[in-house]
Design an enzyme around this catalytic site. Structure first.
Site, PDB file in Angstrom:
ATOM      1  N   ASP A  45      49.732  37.673  37.858  1.00 16.78           N
ATOM      2  CA  ASP A  45      48.536  36.888  38.007  1.00 16.78           C
ATOM      3  C   ASP A  45      48.384  36.238  39.378  1.00 16.78           C
ATOM      4  O   ASP A  45      49.349  35.987  39.965  1.00 16.78           O
ATOM      5  CB  ASP A  45      48.265  36.048  36.852  1.00 16.78           C
ATOM      6  CG  ASP A  45      46.777  35.975  36.345  1.00 16.78           C
ATOM      7  OD1 ASP A  45      45.828  36.104  37.316  1.00 16.78           O
ATOM      8  OD2 ASP A  45      46.371  35.571  35.169  1.00 16.78           O
ATOM      9  N   ASP A  54      37.497  38.170  34.570  1.00 14.65           N
ATOM     10  CA  ASP A  54      38.054  38.495  33.133  1.00 14.65           C
ATOM     11  C   ASP A  54      37.112  39.001  32.091  1.00 14.65           C
ATOM     12  O   ASP A  54      35.850  38.068  32.276  1.00 14.65           O
ATOM     13  CB  ASP A  54      38.751  37.016  32.681  1.00 14.65           C
ATOM     14  CG  ASP A  54      40.190  36.859  33.339  1.00 14.65           C
ATOM     15  OD1 ASP A  54      40.653  37.519  34.397  1.00 14.65           O
ATOM     16  OD2 ASP A  54      40.804  35.807  32.822  1.00 14.65           O
TER      17      ASP A  54
END
Ligand code: NAG
Ligand code: NAG
Ligand code: NAG
Ligand code: NAG
Ligand code: NAG
Length: 426
Positions: free
Chosen positions: A162, A223
């Site tokens: 990430d 997301d």
């Protein structure tokens, strides 16, 4: 016969060569990766006292691994079981290494990885290139090599890295460095990069040439969340940017619109069919994020639909495109095998934006979609198990009844010139 074999081999060779010349060469992800990841369904649920079966712990991943095997997901192609954020201890150990939370992973990560491998599955884990992960656990900045080595020792097969807590303009440098460390471990590790997401959300265009050389897949955009508006928002962004993104998808390197939320709380059955259809067409990684212990059978059937998975996993690895919106219904197409002299076969996905309460009768022709095959096609409805196959030519109307905010997917198999006129035997 010889001719047909020849026709199949040439494009395949071409695409594999393309992958090895221009893309990352770790031998992984020759078709879009498939698996399960905890984030969208379980997020950072670490309260094991109140929710012992749901909290992020070795128990959760073991029970999911059991379901993956026993309920047919592994057999259908979903092979990775992946931990997302919130697994680590809040501090590195005395040797500067990441460690799992001792209460939630008392047997250690290697033990969990062994359990998952013993079932014939593969194991994935999560890290962050920045100083901290998105949920505030230790990040890998300044520790890239030791983290790559640790992951390899744990038997990690897939790393999602990430990009929280880092300067988004410099983010790409770190991922390229991490790829070198992963490669140096000697263990093939599927590399999922979040770097374009952080840049694209800031209005910057990511360097997809560099991504293709560094990562097996990359999260381009926001997301996913547990609602239809999130799915349509992602789909619209990919449609808008498809000319810029689609050329970089192919065997070994994929655009990733994020997890499947099929079977969770936010999507109806029809909307779930739409997500599966569009993800298949986009050659997207198929990463489920649902409680496999309690999923309703009708959602499980969508996830396990062999024909739709085959569209997604087609070896050409071409990312399909949004072609046209007709009567508020989006039509996407993806070239797939077999390719015949007259042209490719195509998968056709429909995603309805209609909300007018009844199954809408849409008609369109292959010609309207810009698709031609001089010998015509054999059409199959992939969500209807026993629907008869239908022969069509380029200009005959194809009629689909599609429910409000629903999805359908058809396969138009190109007919070879040698095929007899009847459908029997296909
Ligand atoms: C490391 O990179 C080289 C060169 O691209 C490649 O041939 C090799 O397969 C890679 N190894 C691993 C373990 O990823
Ligand atoms: C993994 O942990 C379990 C339970 O803690 C234990 O029974 C098992 O022996 C361990 N396996 C290995 C390979 O260490
Ligand atoms: C993008 O990455 C490629 C490959 O690493 C590099 O050659 C190119 O200069 C980069 N482009 C930009 C605009 O930075
Ligand atoms: C296709 O749709 C158009 C417009 O709604 C309609 O006029 C036509 O009759 C339809 N054709 C068929 C075969 O349903
Ligand atoms: C397509 O099929 C229709 C109906 O069978 C026929 O009328 C039409 O001539 C065919 N068109 C072509 C281009 O073959």
């Amino acid at each position: 016969m010889n001719n047909r074999v020849h026709n199949l081999t040439v494009p395949l060779l071409f695409f594999y060569l393309l992958g090895s010349v221009f893309g990352l060469d770790n031998g992984l992800g020759l078709t879009p990766p498939m698996g399960w990841m905890h984030w969208q369904r379980f997020r950072c649920l670490i309260d094991c006292e109140h929710y012992p079966d749901e909290c992020i712990s070795e128990k959760l991943f073991r029970s999911i691994a059991d379901r993956m095997v026993e309920d047919g997901y592994l057999a259908a192609g979903y092979e990775y079981v992946m931990i997302d954020d919130c697994w680590a201890s809040k501090k590195r150990n005395a040797n500067g290494r990441l460690e799992p939370d001792p209460e939630r992973f008392p047997s250690g990560i290697k033990n969990l990885s062994d359990y998952i491998h013993d079932k014939g599955l593969k194991f994935g884990i999560y890290g962050d290139y920045g100083t901290y992960t998105c949920a505030g656990y230790p990040g890998s900045q300044g520790h890239l090599k030791v983290d790559a080595d640790t992951f390899a020792e744990w038997g990690v097969d897939y790393l999602k890295l990430d990009g929280c807590h880092i300067d988004y303009k410099k983010i790409d440098i770190g991922y390229i460095e991490m790829q070198k460390h992963l490669n140096n471990t000697g263990r093939p590790i599927m590399f999922s990069c979040s770097w374009p997401d952080y840049q694209e959300e800031m209005g910057m265009q990511a360097n997809y040439t560099a991504l293709q050389q560094t990562c097996n897949l990359w999260r381009n955009w926001k997301d996913i969340e547990d609602e239809w508006a999130s799915v349509t928002g992602i789909v619209d962004w990919f449609a808008l940017n498809q000319n810029r993104l689609a050329p970089f998808a192919g065997p070994g390197h994929w655009n990733d619109p994020d997890m499947l939320i099929i079977g969770d709380y936010g999507l109806s059955y029809e909307q779930s069919k739409a997500q599966m259809a569009i993800w298949a067409i986009m050659a997207a990684p198929l990463i489920m994020s649902v409680d496999l212990r309690t999923i309703e059978p009708k959602f499980r059937d969508i996830l396990l639909n062999k024909d739709i998975i085959a569209v997604n996993q087609d070896r050409l690895g071409i990312q399909g495109r949004f072609i046209l919106r007709k009567e508020k219904i989006d039509i996407w197409t993806k070239p797939v095998l077999p390719k015949e002299e007259g042209g490719h076969s195509y998968a056709i996905a429909l995603m309805s934006r209609r909300v007018d309460g009844y199954p809408y009768r849409l008609n369109f022709t292959m010609a309207e979609l810009g698709i031609k095959n001089s010998n015509g096609f054999v059409l199959k409805d992939l969500y209807k198990k026993d629907a008869p196959l239908k022969e069509i030519n380029d200009s005959e109307p194809i009629i689909v009844r599609i429910k409000p905010s629903g999805g359908e997917i058809l396969l138009a198999t190109a007919k070879p010139s040698s095929t007899p006129a009847t459908v029997e035997g296909i």
